[in-house]
Design a protein around this motif. Structure first.
Motif, PDB file in Angstrom:
ATOM      1  N   SER A 186       0.346  -1.352   0.267  1.00  0.00           N
ATOM      2  CA  SER A 186       0.300   0.292  -0.156  1.00  0.00           C
ATOM      3  C   SER A 186       0.586   1.285   0.096  1.00  0.00           C
ATOM      4  O   SER A 186       0.305   2.585  -0.397  1.00  0.00           O
ATOM      5  CB  SER A 186      -1.206   0.533   1.286  1.00  0.00           C
ATOM      6  N   ASN A 187       2.428   0.985   0.414  1.00  0.00           N
ATOM      7  CA  ASN A 187       3.124   2.067   0.799  1.00  0.00           C
ATOM      8  C   ASN A 187       4.724   1.544   0.136  1.00  0.00           C
ATOM      9  O   ASN A 187       4.992   1.610   1.150  1.00  0.00           O
ATOM     10  CB  ASN A 187       2.830   2.959   2.223  1.00  0.00           C
ATOM     11  N   GLN A 205      -5.909   9.397   0.712  1.00  0.00           N
ATOM     12  CA  GLN A 205      -5.720   9.922  -0.884  1.00  0.00           C
ATOM     13  C   GLN A 205      -6.547  10.475  -1.378  1.00  0.00           C
ATOM     14  O   GLN A 205      -7.060  10.194  -2.581  1.00  0.00           O
ATOM     15  CB  GLN A 205      -5.318   8.502  -1.051  1.00  0.00           C
ATOM     16  N   LEU A 206      -7.789  10.222  -0.423  1.00  0.00           N
ATOM     17  CA  LEU A 206      -9.569  10.105  -1.564  1.00  0.00           C
ATOM     18  C   LEU A 206      -9.346  12.195  -1.352  1.00  0.00           C
ATOM     19  O   LEU A 206     -10.309  12.293  -2.079  1.00  0.00           O
ATOM     20  CB  LEU A 206     -10.773   9.998  -0.769  1.00  0.00           C
ATOM     21  N   ASN A 240      -4.138   3.032   7.933  1.00  0.00           N
ATOM     22  CA  ASN A 240      -4.485   2.265   6.912  1.00  0.00           C
ATOM     23  C   ASN A 240      -5.677   3.333   6.069  1.00  0.00           C
ATOM     24  O   ASN A 240      -6.551   3.774   5.300  1.00  0.00           O
ATOM     25  CB  ASN A 240      -4.478   0.857   6.751  1.00  0.00           C
ATOM     26  N   GLN A 279      -4.113   6.858   6.217  1.00  0.00           N
ATOM     27  CA  GLN A 279      -3.965   7.307   4.275  1.00  0.00           C
ATOM     28  C   GLN A 279      -4.463   6.814   3.704  1.00  0.00           C
ATOM     29  O   GLN A 279      -4.687   7.562   2.512  1.00  0.00           O
ATOM     30  CB  GLN A 279      -3.199   5.636   4.584  1.00  0.00           C
ATOM     31  N   GLN A 280      -5.916   6.125   3.460  1.00  0.00           N
ATOM     32  CA  GLN A 280      -6.989   6.215   2.690  1.00  0.00           C
ATOM     33  C   GLN A 280      -7.397   7.507   2.266  1.00  0.00           C
ATOM     34  O   GLN A 280      -8.328   8.011   1.537  1.00  0.00           O
ATOM     35  CB  GLN A 280      -7.583   4.835   2.960  1.00  0.00           C
ATOM     36  N   GLN A 281      -7.989   7.533   3.916  1.00  0.00           N
ATOM     37  CA  GLN A 281      -8.670   9.257   3.554  1.00  0.00           C
ATOM     38  C   GLN A 281      -7.823  10.413   2.592  1.00  0.00           C
ATOM     39  O   GLN A 281      -8.193  11.381   2.006  1.00  0.00           O
ATOM     40  CB  GLN A 281      -9.451   9.863   5.383  1.00  0.00           C
TER      41      GLN A 281
END
Length: 128
Positions: A17-18, A126-127, A119, A122-124
């Protein structure tokens, strides 16, 4: 309850993921090993435990007079930094891998919660 296979999969997912973070970590561990290795190796040379046919001598304090150091000197050879760099890389990843594999009890739950929170963050990010 999570199994060791699940822990390893979580670690692999985190790396995938990173990948930039993994590359930076790998480079930092190798660089630290390569930078510190000659100083650690120098103790063996300075105390007569080993000697090299073609030593590299770097004065740290003072200077080298007639082939022997005045105060503090780093005595190593050309292949020591790459060897310790590889060791730093391997030890760094073994530490992370074994830590993920051997985490037990509440520590396991805490690590899982922290990992999931990280995680999710990080996803937030990226959004946005």
């Amino acid at each position: 309850e999570t199994t060791p296979t699940t822990q390893i999969q979580i670690l692999l997912d985190s790396i995938e993921s990173n990948p930039t973070k993994s590359i930076y970590f790998s480079a930092l561990m190798a660089l630290c090993g390569a930078a510190l290795g000659p100083f650690l190796d120098s103790y063996h040379s300075l105390f007569g435990v080993l000697s090299y046919e073609t030593p590299l001598v770097f004065p740290i304090l003072g200077s080298v007079v007639d082939g022997s150091p005045e105060l503090l000197t780093c005595v190593t050879t050309y292949w020591v930094p790459p060897l310790f760099g590889l060791a730093g890389f391997l030890i760094g990843w073994l530490y992370i891998g074994l830590d993920a594999l051997l985490v037990v009890g509440k520590e396991k739950d805490a690590v899982m919660d922290d990992s999931n929170n990280l995680n999710a963050q990080q996803q937030q990010e990226q959004l946005h």
